[in-house]
Design a protein around this motif. Structure first.
Motif, PDB file in Angstrom:
ATOM      1  N   GLY A 116      19.280  60.882  80.389  1.00  0.00           N
ATOM      2  CA  GLY A 116      19.552  61.098  81.794  1.00  0.00           C
ATOM      3  C   GLY A 116      20.926  60.658  82.245  1.00  0.00           C
ATOM      4  N   ARG A 117      21.831  60.455  81.314  1.00  0.00           N
ATOM      5  CA  ARG A 117      23.185  60.056  81.688  1.00  0.00           C
ATOM      6  C   ARG A 117      24.180  60.822  80.812  1.00  0.00           C
ATOM      7  NH1 ARG A 117      21.895  53.914  79.610  1.00  0.00           N
ATOM      8  NH2 ARG A 117      22.496  54.143  77.417  1.00  0.00           N
ATOM      9  N   GLU A 118      25.459  60.706  81.146  1.00  0.00           N
ATOM     10  CA  GLU A 118      26.458  61.547  80.483  1.00  0.00           C
ATOM     11  C   GLU A 118      26.510  61.322  78.983  1.00  0.00           C
ATOM     12  OE1 GLU A 118      31.204  62.639  80.957  1.00  0.00           O
ATOM     13  OE2 GLU A 118      30.144  61.555  82.535  1.00  0.00           O
ATOM     14  N   ARG A 119      26.352  60.068  78.563  1.00  0.00           N
ATOM     15  CA  ARG A 119      26.280  59.764  77.139  1.00  0.00           C
ATOM     16  C   ARG A 119      25.041  58.900  76.906  1.00  0.00           C
ATOM     17  NH1 ARG A 119      30.409  56.340  73.145  1.00  0.00           N
ATOM     18  NH2 ARG A 119      29.273  56.838  71.219  1.00  0.00           N
ATOM     19  N   GLY A 120      24.116  59.400  76.129  1.00  0.00           N
ATOM     20  CA  GLY A 120      22.851  58.685  75.946  1.00  0.00           C
ATOM     21  C   GLY A 120      22.990  57.385  75.192  1.00  0.00           C
ATOM     22  N   ARG A 121      23.737  57.390  74.127  1.00  0.00           N
ATOM     23  CA  ARG A 121      23.994  56.180  73.347  1.00  0.00           C
ATOM     24  C   ARG A 121      25.415  55.726  73.667  1.00  0.00           C
ATOM     25  NH1 ARG A 121      18.827  54.969  72.297  1.00  0.00           N
ATOM     26  NH2 ARG A 121      17.797  56.527  70.971  1.00  0.00           N
ATOM     27  N   ASP A 122      25.523  54.673  74.438  1.00  0.00           N
ATOM     28  CA  ASP A 122      26.808  54.343  75.045  1.00  0.00           C
ATOM     29  C   ASP A 122      27.027  52.838  75.043  1.00  0.00           C
ATOM     30  OD1 ASP A 122      29.061  54.073  76.588  1.00  0.00           O
ATOM     31  OD2 ASP A 122      28.349  55.331  78.239  1.00  0.00           O
ATOM     32  N   PRO A 123      27.998  52.338  74.268  1.00  0.00           N
ATOM     33  CA  PRO A 123      28.282  50.905  74.268  1.00  0.00           C
ATOM     34  C   PRO A 123      28.862  50.397  75.580  1.00  0.00           C
ATOM     35  CG  PRO A 123      29.896  52.072  72.934  1.00  0.00           C
ATOM     36  CD  PRO A 123      28.831  53.071  73.292  1.00  0.00           C
ATOM     37  N   GLY A 124      29.158  51.307  76.508  1.00  0.00           N
ATOM     38  CA  GLY A 124      29.586  50.883  77.836  1.00  0.00           C
ATOM     39  C   GLY A 124      28.433  50.608  78.781  1.00  0.00           C
ATOM     40  N   MET A 125      27.211  50.989  78.385  1.00  0.00           N
ATOM     41  CA  MET A 125      26.056  50.853  79.277  1.00  0.00           C
ATOM     42  C   MET A 125      25.302  49.550  78.993  1.00  0.00           C
ATOM     43  SD  MET A 125      26.377  53.384  81.280  1.00  0.00           S
ATOM     44  CE  MET A 125      24.827  53.527  82.148  1.00  0.00           C
ATOM     45  N   TYR A 126      26.018  48.463  79.052  1.00  0.00           N
ATOM     46  CA  TYR A 126      25.432  47.125  78.978  1.00  0.00           C
ATOM     47  C   TYR A 126      25.752  46.428  80.288  1.00  0.00           C
ATOM     48  CZ  TYR A 126      24.166  47.887  74.174  1.00  0.00           C
ATOM     49  OH  TYR A 126      23.574  48.395  73.043  1.00  0.00           O
ATOM     50  N   TYR A 127      24.754  45.841  80.882  1.00  0.00           N
ATOM     51  CA  TYR A 127      24.800  45.393  82.270  1.00  0.00           C
ATOM     52  C   TYR A 127      24.874  43.873  82.349  1.00  0.00           C
ATOM     53  CZ  TYR A 127      22.913  50.100  83.219  1.00  0.00           C
ATOM     54  OH  TYR A 127      22.713  51.446  83.302  1.00  0.00           O
ATOM     55  N   LEU A 128      25.723  43.389  83.250  1.00  0.00           N
ATOM     56  CA  LEU A 128      25.870  41.953  83.470  1.00  0.00           C
ATOM     57  C   LEU A 128      25.658  41.658  84.952  1.00  0.00           C
ATOM     58  CD1 LEU A 128      26.610  39.158  82.298  1.00  0.00           C
ATOM     59  CD2 LEU A 128      29.021  39.751  82.679  1.00  0.00           C
ATOM     60  N   ARG A 129      24.858  40.641  85.239  1.00  0.00           N
ATOM     61  CA  ARG A 129      24.619  40.235  86.634  1.00  0.00           C
ATOM     62  C   ARG A 129      24.500  38.720  86.703  1.00  0.00           C
ATOM     63  NH1 ARG A 129      20.538  43.705  89.882  1.00  0.00           N
ATOM     64  NH2 ARG A 129      22.470  44.773  90.434  1.00  0.00           N
ATOM     65  N   VAL A 130      25.109  38.136  87.729  1.00  0.00           N
ATOM     66  CA  VAL A 130      25.037  36.695  87.993  1.00  0.00           C
ATOM     67  C   VAL A 130      24.126  36.487  89.196  1.00  0.00           C
ATOM     68  CG1 VAL A 130      26.344  34.659  88.719  1.00  0.00           C
ATOM     69  CG2 VAL A 130      27.308  36.244  87.029  1.00  0.00           C
ATOM     70  N   PHE A 131      23.200  35.558  89.078  1.00  0.00           N
ATOM     71  CA  PHE A 131      22.249  35.263  90.144  1.00  0.00           C
ATOM     72  C   PHE A 131      22.600  33.919  90.774  1.00  0.00           C
ATOM     73  CE2 PHE A 131      20.169  37.963  87.042  1.00  0.00           C
ATOM     74  CZ  PHE A 131      19.569  38.940  87.838  1.00  0.00           C
TER      75      PHE A 131
END
Length: 385
Positions: A116-131
């Motif tokens: 469902g995204r432009e590149r299915g296997r993508d090393p850029g699609m790793y998410y970081l969030r600070v709580f």
């Protein structure tokens, strides 16, 4: 005074300080739109208000936060510094390798999977969030996740108090390199366990092996909390309904159905390998000295993911309580699963999918993942002040 506890507290504070500096530097480098994605609510003992922080995934889906691909190179470097602050050198090297495996997997799958995204296997699609506020007086934490990585850290009163769930996966689990040895990011976690099980005499092996076939995945899945009797989750439910495209939902449903059929499990089999508060399998107290050394080395492939001093220390008495359970054959290349369980410890590993070339491994604290226990204690102490 317990010098071990003192040393662990010192290490937990030193690591928390590095985390806070790295988190603040990363957040300060973001523009307002990026920062809105990068920040989440402060950790809370209330499960409702803290629900988003307690979500975790190991599938190629939206893990929540700002992706690496949405950042400039200088921002990415700061993001990686935060990720590295919560890992040992070997742990960070393994995570960096797993992220890069998305490039390998893209080729393995013929560059055709999209998710469902432009590149299915993508090393850029790793998410970081600070709580919360890094380094502040209130609890704060951070999460890094993407395909086959989930890191979850909580800091309270200036010390790291939780680093689980901690998930590493590898797909492919083994890839050819230019040389005799393949690329196997989770080799130690697989090979040491197999060696340990194969070293057992028939009587003890019979206590370890729950079934001659492996389940399709780790049994705990990506549940936020573990419960007695938990069984394998269907693949579509690992995503927790994050499919706007009916075609993707159908694809994942068919993949999950296929994995279940390949495992060949019926209801009784699922119950046999279900999680239970009383550990299944063989306790380490029944192992000889050499086997106990193998078990310690195996545990180190999980507990050694975090910086020195953060992992629980297992003395001989604590090691005695660790139970080993296995499902599947012990031959090389065969689908298999194992579990290490003790009070405050659950480790699971499977390599069953893609003809046993797709591995999952997770380290959890069933009583205190995400810092459930310390958040409650912190809130109670605040009310008493």
């Amino acid at each position: 005074m317990d010098t071990t506890a003192t040393d662990r507290d010192t290490a937990a504070r030193a690591v928390a300080s590095r985390m806070a500096s790295a988190a603040a530097a990363w957040l300060d480098a973001l523009d307002p739109a990026q920062r809105a994605l990068a920040e989440g609510a402060a950790p809370s003992a209330d499960a409702g208000s803290d629900a988003e922080r307690r979500l975790w995934f190991y599938t190629p889906t939206d893990h929540g936060g700002l992706t690496l691909g949405a950042q400039r190179p200088a921002q990415q470097r700061l993001a990686h510094q935060l990720v590295a602050s919560g890992l040992s050198v070997a742990g960070y090297n393994t995570v960096a390798t797993i992220v890069g495996l998305d490039n390998v997997l893209d080729q393995v799958e013929g560059w055709r999977v999209d998710w469902g995204r432009e590149r299915g296997r993508d090393p850029g699609m790793y998410y970081l969030r600070v709580f919360g506020e890094p380094g502040g007086a209130a609890p704060w934490g951070w999460r890094f996740g993407g395909h086959h990585v989930s890191l979850n850290n909580l800091v309270i009163d200036g010390a790291v108090r939780s680093a689980t769930p901690c998930f590493f996966g590898a797909d492919p689990a083994s890839s050819p390199l230019l040389g005799p040895a393949p690329l196997r990011p989770l080799a130690g976690a697989e090979d040491l366990a197999r060696e340990l099980v194969r070293s057992l005499d028939p009587d003890r092996a019979a206590r370890v092996v729950l079934l001659d076939r492996a389940p399709s995945d780790i049994v705990g899945g990506n549940r936020s909390e573990l419960s007695d009797g938990d069984e394998v989750i269907h693949l579509r439910d690992i995503w927790r309904g994050q499919f706007a495209d009916p075609g993707l939902l159908d694809l994942v449903t068919r993949m999950g159905d296929g994995a279940e059929q390949a495992a060949g499990y019926d209801a009784a089999d699922h119950q046999r390998v279900a999680l239970t508060s009383a550990p299944k399998g063989l306790p380490a107290s029944a192992l000889d000295a050499g086997q106990r050394d193998l078990l310690r080395a195996l545990l180190a492939t999980y507990l050694g993911r975090v910086p020195d001093g953060l992992a629980p220390v297992l003395d001989d008495a604590a090691l005695d309580a660790v139970h080993l359970a296995w499902a599947g054959p012990t031959g090389l290349g065969a689908p298999h699963y194992y579990r290490l369980q003790a009070p405050r410890l659950l480790i699971e590993y499977d390599n069953t999918q893609r003809q046993a070339n797709h591995a999952h491994s997770v380290w959890r604290d069933p009583e205190a993942d995400f810092g459930y226990d310390v958040l409650g204690a912190h809130l109670a102490a605040d009310h008493l002040r």
